[in-house]
Design a protein around this motif. Structure first.
Motif, PDB file in Angstrom:
ATOM      1  N   GLN A  41      -8.574   2.879  -1.365  1.00 53.21           N
ATOM      2  CA  GLN A  41      -9.769   3.191  -0.586  1.00 53.21           C
ATOM      3  C   GLN A  41     -10.516   1.906  -0.194  1.00 53.21           C
ATOM      4  O   GLN A  41     -11.038   1.772   0.921  1.00 53.21           O
ATOM      5  CB  GLN A  41     -10.679   4.111  -1.400  1.00 53.21           C
ATOM      6  N   GLN A  42     -10.552   0.940  -1.135  1.00 48.57           N
ATOM      7  CA  GLN A  42     -11.189  -0.349  -0.855  1.00 48.57           C
ATOM      8  C   GLN A  42     -10.467  -1.084   0.277  1.00 48.57           C
ATOM      9  O   GLN A  42     -11.104  -1.662   1.167  1.00 48.57           O
ATOM     10  CB  GLN A  42     -11.191  -1.197  -2.137  1.00 48.57           C
ATOM     11  N   GLU A  43      -9.134  -1.033   0.264  1.00 48.52           N
ATOM     12  CA  GLU A  43      -8.360  -1.687   1.320  1.00 48.52           C
ATOM     13  C   GLU A  43      -8.598  -1.009   2.662  1.00 48.52           C
ATOM     14  O   GLU A  43      -8.720  -1.666   3.703  1.00 48.52           O
ATOM     15  CB  GLU A  43      -6.858  -1.642   0.968  1.00 48.52           C
ATOM     16  N   GLU A  44      -8.668   0.333   2.661  1.00 51.97           N
ATOM     17  CA  GLU A  44      -8.897   1.069   3.899  1.00 51.97           C
ATOM     18  C   GLU A  44     -10.276   0.730   4.480  1.00 51.97           C
ATOM     19  O   GLU A  44     -10.434   0.518   5.698  1.00 51.97           O
ATOM     20  CB  GLU A  44      -8.791   2.571   3.625  1.00 51.97           C
TER      21      GLU A  44
ATOM     22  N   PRO B 293      -6.153   4.638  -6.525  1.00 45.91           N
ATOM     23  CA  PRO B 293      -6.931   5.276  -5.441  1.00 45.91           C
ATOM     24  C   PRO B 293      -8.113   4.439  -4.993  1.00 45.91           C
ATOM     25  O   PRO B 293      -8.367   4.299  -3.792  1.00 45.91           O
ATOM     26  CB  PRO B 293      -7.387   6.598  -6.075  1.00 45.91           C
ATOM     27  N   ALA B 294      -8.841   3.889  -6.001  1.00 44.70           N
ATOM     28  CA  ALA B 294      -9.993   3.069  -5.616  1.00 44.70           C
ATOM     29  C   ALA B 294      -9.556   1.829  -4.841  1.00 44.70           C
ATOM     30  O   ALA B 294     -10.211   1.411  -3.872  1.00 44.70           O
ATOM     31  CB  ALA B 294     -10.781   2.673  -6.875  1.00 44.70           C
ATOM     32  N   ARG B 295      -8.425   1.249  -5.294  1.00 38.90           N
ATOM     33  CA  ARG B 295      -7.937   0.030  -4.608  1.00 38.90           C
ATOM     34  C   ARG B 295      -7.496   0.361  -3.179  1.00 38.90           C
ATOM     35  O   ARG B 295      -7.798  -0.397  -2.232  1.00 38.90           O
ATOM     36  CB  ARG B 295      -6.753  -0.539  -5.402  1.00 38.90           C
TER      37      ARG B 295
ATOM     38  N   TYR C  82       1.622   6.341  -7.059  1.00 39.27           N
ATOM     39  CA  TYR C  82       0.504   7.157  -7.545  1.00 39.27           C
ATOM     40  C   TYR C  82       0.803   8.640  -7.346  1.00 39.27           C
ATOM     41  O   TYR C  82       0.546   9.465  -8.238  1.00 39.27           O
ATOM     42  CB  TYR C  82      -0.767   6.765  -6.801  1.00 39.27           C
TER      43      TYR C  82
ATOM     44  N   LYS D 202       0.835  -1.204   0.000  1.00 32.57           N
ATOM     45  CA  LYS D 202       0.000   0.000   0.000  1.00 32.57           C
ATOM     46  C   LYS D 202       0.862   1.243   0.000  1.00 32.57           C
ATOM     47  O   LYS D 202       0.557   2.228  -0.713  1.00 32.57           O
ATOM     48  CB  LYS D 202      -0.921  -0.020   1.222  1.00 32.57           C
TER      49      LYS D 202
ATOM     50  N   ALA E 218      -4.914   4.532 -12.720  1.00 37.57           N
ATOM     51  CA  ALA E 218      -6.126   5.131 -12.137  1.00 37.57           C
ATOM     52  C   ALA E 218      -6.821   4.191 -11.148  1.00 37.57           C
ATOM     53  O   ALA E 218      -7.695   4.621 -10.379  1.00 37.57           O
ATOM     54  CB  ALA E 218      -7.092   5.549 -13.239  1.00 37.57           C
ATOM     55  N   GLU E 219      -6.491   2.894 -11.182  1.00 36.48           N
ATOM     56  CA  GLU E 219      -7.123   1.941 -10.264  1.00 36.48           C
ATOM     57  C   GLU E 219      -6.574   2.057  -8.833  1.00 36.48           C
ATOM     58  O   GLU E 219      -7.178   1.543  -7.897  1.00 36.48           O
ATOM     59  CB  GLU E 219      -6.907   0.512 -10.772  1.00 36.48           C
TER      60      GLU E 219
ATOM     61  N   GLN F 151       0.914   3.949  -3.041  1.00 37.67           N
ATOM     62  CA  GLN F 151       0.609   5.349  -2.766  1.00 37.67           C
ATOM     63  C   GLN F 151       1.729   6.259  -3.246  1.00 37.67           C
ATOM     64  O   GLN F 151       1.489   7.328  -3.842  1.00 37.67           O
ATOM     65  CB  GLN F 151       0.373   5.545  -1.259  1.00 37.67           C
TER      66      GLN F 151
END
Length: 895
Positions: A651-654, A647-649, A274, A267, A644-645, A271
């Motif tokens: 956020q999904q992990e969080e 941030p969503a990934r 990104y 992660k 682009a995947e 981060q």
């Protein structure tokens, strides 16, 4: 055994005093109160332990708090020199024994001194004046037995034991005794046999009642068990109902639960990648915009110079935009959680009238269970008492009706007892007329008058003897018996009312205790036993929520403090940006746009040529591709295709991590409560069904309780003189008691007879030697005046050259000499085993100067075998000791 030395630390009047003992004969001389008897008591205490305190005995405990005790040295034939140390304050007054290098305790001391005991030491080896005058008060037979006993053991212990056995046996049974234990046991045995025979006839009815009672007890116990289980189940259901919202959240989280697929390192790498790519994209975008604008912006504006002045501070705010957003989201979550906890706490506080400044305290289940059990027992006792009182009232009313009916049927009970019964005179008048007519007339008329006479006489006799009525005494006794029955029921009814009052008072005490418990624990409206039992878990839940609310509040305050810091950090931009009345998120967005705009101006001012801008753009695009190529392995591991995947990934992990944490918290809180899946409708249905079953069980329990009480009362009436099984048990117990008493009585009688035969046999063997040796010592004591002792026909006598004198004819001094000669004779016969030294405490009060001189000679001769220690305040005895060259030790003021 011989004494060597006594070292007294503190005992009576003595302090830090040492006394040395001679091996043979010695006299300790001192005035009265010099401490002679204290020295003797010290020796006895060292050997056998400190004497117990007694108001009738002298207490030798030091008054100044000194160490109570000391040491005593002595020699034993087998062990040599032995040192005994004993202090009251150490080891509970137990002895410490030292033999060379060996150290022992009280048990070792008893083994060393055995068979010497304190009683043997005082009765045999100690000579005191009261012991030498005991024979004076004895009768002839008792004197004979005492002398025989002296020949066996040196004391009257054997004969006292025989007499004690005989007395104990007489206290158990006598042929004509009535109140003695064995006589009473035999009488009770006979009465019990009669009861058993009578009760065996009633066994059929009683057995049926017992069977019914056992069946009802079993059913009642099972019902109470089912009620307890139902209460437990109902409590669990109500607790599930209270935690149903949390259960729904828990089920929802369980359905959404996914294990995190990224490690912390992955992660962090994603981060960073990104952010790097985003930064490159922003730079590329800025270059493109600069290329389009061709530096057409106003580079001299005041806003631009403000930016340059605070560029580092503004860039720091831009970099923290994401972290700030996360804190804002967390603060929102904490606020929502705090609101939910506040709602639940307010609901419980309003429901039970709990105050925030005095929250409820947890309920101790053990204490409360005990209180609840006592109240249940009292309630059950009250119900049973009411049933008993109702039955007794019915029986009392029935007896009262019988008494009223009996009094109505027998009004003569209230007539005066001296009222005479009146008999009609008419039959006798007719008989008299018939008699006169029969005498005076003849023929047929005479026969008629004679018949009339017979009929009148018969009628008169019938009026006197013909009416057979019940005896007034019998009627009165029957009436009195019914009145007695009525009194008995009245008394039972009064007892039941008194018992109900006691139960009510006890129940009120428990109610007050419960109220005090409720006040002490601040339980508010949770005032009754059922409410506390069913809702005690809510107290624990309330306190847990209070603690959780406090934790959430503290976390929220910490988050808010951080957010306030960032809000304050943005205040310097308020003049150049519209930040007023904006949220922190909106402020950070405006700052980010402002920084981006100023960077474009800065870039445009630094690079004017299109070629340079394109070159920089190409370098950035190349750097982007190289960066993505370097992270190809990371994208493959994390299953990410496009940048682009990320941030969503992330956020999904969080979100998955938060869900996992919340799920674990709920599992700890309600996981054990909800062991199977359920819905709100099914839970309500289960509560209603359980409450209905509990109501049925309560009704059944109350019915069984009343039936049990009625059956129990009937059984008690039948077994007022004991059930057959109880009578059999009493018979067995009484038989055991009878056998035990008979065994004790027989053993005591046998022991008494055996000791009598044993004492006679032993005395016949030793008595001649004892009398011979006593005669020799008596000759020394009397200066050859008496030389021989005889015992003929149960009478003890002493002989001089001319005649014999009975013991009752002797003077007091001669009796003392005789008793001392016998005591010394016994010790001489036991000379092969010298258990202790001989100690004499002024045993010559009735001696004249010649007798004292003879006694001193005897002690000198006797000390060849025994160690002799005398204690005296007699100066004359000191002179005789000095004439015989015997040691005299002066103590006290004489030293």
């Amino acid at each position: 055994m011989r004494l060597i030395k006594a070292e007294i630390t503190a005992f009576g009047k003595w302090r830090n005093q040492v006394f040395d003992f001679e091996q043979d004969n010695q006299l300790f001389y001192g005035r009265n109160e010099a401490g002679k008897s204290t020295l003797y008591q010290f020796i006895s205490a060292m050997l056998f332990g400190f004497p117990t305190k007694n108001k009738k005995k002298k207490d030798y405990t030091p008054k100044d708090g000194a160490a109570f005790g000391g040491r005593l040295w002595l020699t034993l034939p087998t062990y040599g020199e032995v040192m005994i140390e004993r202090y009251r304050q150490q080891n509970k007054g137990q002895a410490k024994v030292t033999i060379g290098e060996q150290v022992g305790d009280e048990q070792l001391l008893k083994q060393l001194l055995a068979p010497l005991t304190k009683e043997l030491f005082q009765q045999v080896f100690t000579f005191q004046q009261e012991q030498l005058t005991e024979l004076e008060a004895l009768k002839e037979n008792e004197l004979h037995e005492s002398l025989i006993s002296l020949g066996i053991s040196g004391s009257t212990h054997l004969f006292q034991k025989r007499q004690a056995y005989h007395t104990k046996a007489q206290h158990l049974f006598k042929k004509k005794g009535q109140k003695l234990p064995l006589n009473q046991a035999l009488l009770q045995w006979q009465e019990l046999q009669q009861q058993i025979q009578k009760k065996q006839a009633q066994e059929a009815e009683f057995s049926e009642l017992i069977r019914q009672q056992q069946q009802m007890e079993m059913t009642y116990g099972q019902t109470r068990k089912e009620l307890a289980q139902g209460e437990k189940k109902l409590s669990e259901l109500r607790q599930q109902q209270l935690n149903l919202p949390l259960y729904k959240e828990w089920v929802q989280l369980k359905s959404l639960l996914k294990k995190p697929t990224l490690t912390t390192e992955q992660k962090q790498q994603l981060q960073e990648v990104y952010q790097q790519q985003q930064q490159l994209s922003r730079q590329l975008e800025e270059l493109e915009q600069q290329l389009e604008k061709q530096s057409g912006m106003d580079q001299q504006s005041a806003r631009y110079y403000f930016y340059l002045e605070h560029e580092e501070q503004i860039q720091t705010l831009v970099k923290q935009q994401m972290a700030t957003q996360l804190m804002v989201d967390e603060q929102s979550r904490l606020a929502q959680q705090y609101q939910e906890l506040t709602f639940e706490l307010t609901r419980l506080a309003q429901q039970w009238d709990w105050a925030e400044n005095q929250p409820p305290r947890p309920v101790n289940q053990e204490d409360f269970a005990q209180l609840a059990a006592q109240m249940d027992q009292l309630e059950e006792a009250r119900v049973q008492g009411a049933v008993r009182r109702e039955m007794i009232q019915e029986q009392r009313n029935q007896v009262e009706d019988e008494v009223n009916q009996f009094e109505t049927n027998h009004p003569e009970l209230f007539e005066r007892e001296n009222k005479k019964t009146k008999h009609s005179p008419i039959p006798w008048l007719i008989a008299g007329i018939g008699l006169v007519g029969g005498i005076m007339l003849s023929g047929l008329l005479r026969v008629v008058f004679l018949l009339l006479m017979i009929g009148g006489a018969g009628g008169g006799l019938w009026t006197i003897f013909g009416k057979k009525q019940a005896s007034p005494q019998v009627v009165r006794e029957q009436w009195q018996e019914k009145l007695n029955q009525l009194d008995i029921y009245e008394e039972k009814l009064a007892q039941e009312l008194a018992q109900e009052e006691r139960i009510r008072e006890k129940f009120q005490q428990l109610t007050d205790q419960l109220a005090a418990y409720v006040d002490a624990h601040h339980l508010g409206q949770m005032k009754t036993v059922p409410l506390i039992k069913e809702n005690a878990y809510q107290v624990t839940q309330y306190l847990a929520w209070v603690k959780e609310q406090q934790t959430v509040r503290e976390q929220s305050l910490q988050q808010q403090a951080e957010l306030d810091k960032w809000t304050a950090a943005c205040q310097f931009l308020q003049e150049w940006l519209p930040l007023q009345d904006k949220s922190l998120t909106e402020k950070m967005t405006l700052i980010h746009q402002f920084a981006k705009e100023m960077e474009q101006l800065k870039f445009a001012r630094s690079y004017q040529q299109n070629t340079l801008l394109k070159q920089q753009m190409n370098q950035l695009r190349k750097k982007q591709k190289e960066g993505l190529a370097q992270q190809a392995e990371l994208f493959k591991e994390t299953a990410i295709t496009y940048l682009a995947e990320i941030p969503a990934r992330l956020q999904q992990e969080e979100l998955a991590q938060k869900n996992q944490k919340r799920y674990e918290e709920l599992t700890k809180t309600i996981g054990q409560l909800f062991k199977s899946e359920l819905t709100e409708a099914s839970l309500l249905q289960m509560i209603e069904e359980t409450e209905a079953v509990q109501q049925q069980l309560n009704d059944k329990k109350n019915q069984l309780s009343e039936l049990r009480q009625r059956n129990k009362l009937q059984v008690e009436m039948l077994q007022s003189d004991g059930t057959l099984d109880q009578l059999y048990q009493e018979e067995s117990q009484q038989k055991a008691v009878l056998l035990e008493l008979a065994t004790q009585w027989g053993a005591l009688e046998v022991a008494s007879e055996f000791l009598g035969d044993l004492s006679t046999e032993l005395s016949e063997r030793q008595l001649p030697q004892l009398l011979k040796k006593a005669g020799e010592y008596l000759a020394i004591l009397t200066n050859d005046r008496y030389r021989e002792l005889t015992l003929e026909e149960g009478v003890l006598a002493i002989m001089n050259q001319q005649q014999a004198f009975s013991v009752y004819e002797l003077s007091t001094g001669t009796k003392d000499q005789l008793m001392m000669a016998i005591r010394f004779a016994y010790l001489s016969l036991e000379g092969e085993r010298i258990l202790a030294p001989v100690m004499i405490d002024d045993g010559w009060l009735h001696y004249d100067h010649q007798r004292k001189q003879c006694l001193a000679k005897l002690l000198q001769e006797f000390s060849e075998k025994y160690q002799v220690i005398c204690f005296s305040s007699d100066k004359e005895m000191v002179s005789y000791y000095q004439e015989l060259n015997q040691p005299v030790i002066r103590i006290g003021d004489e030293r």
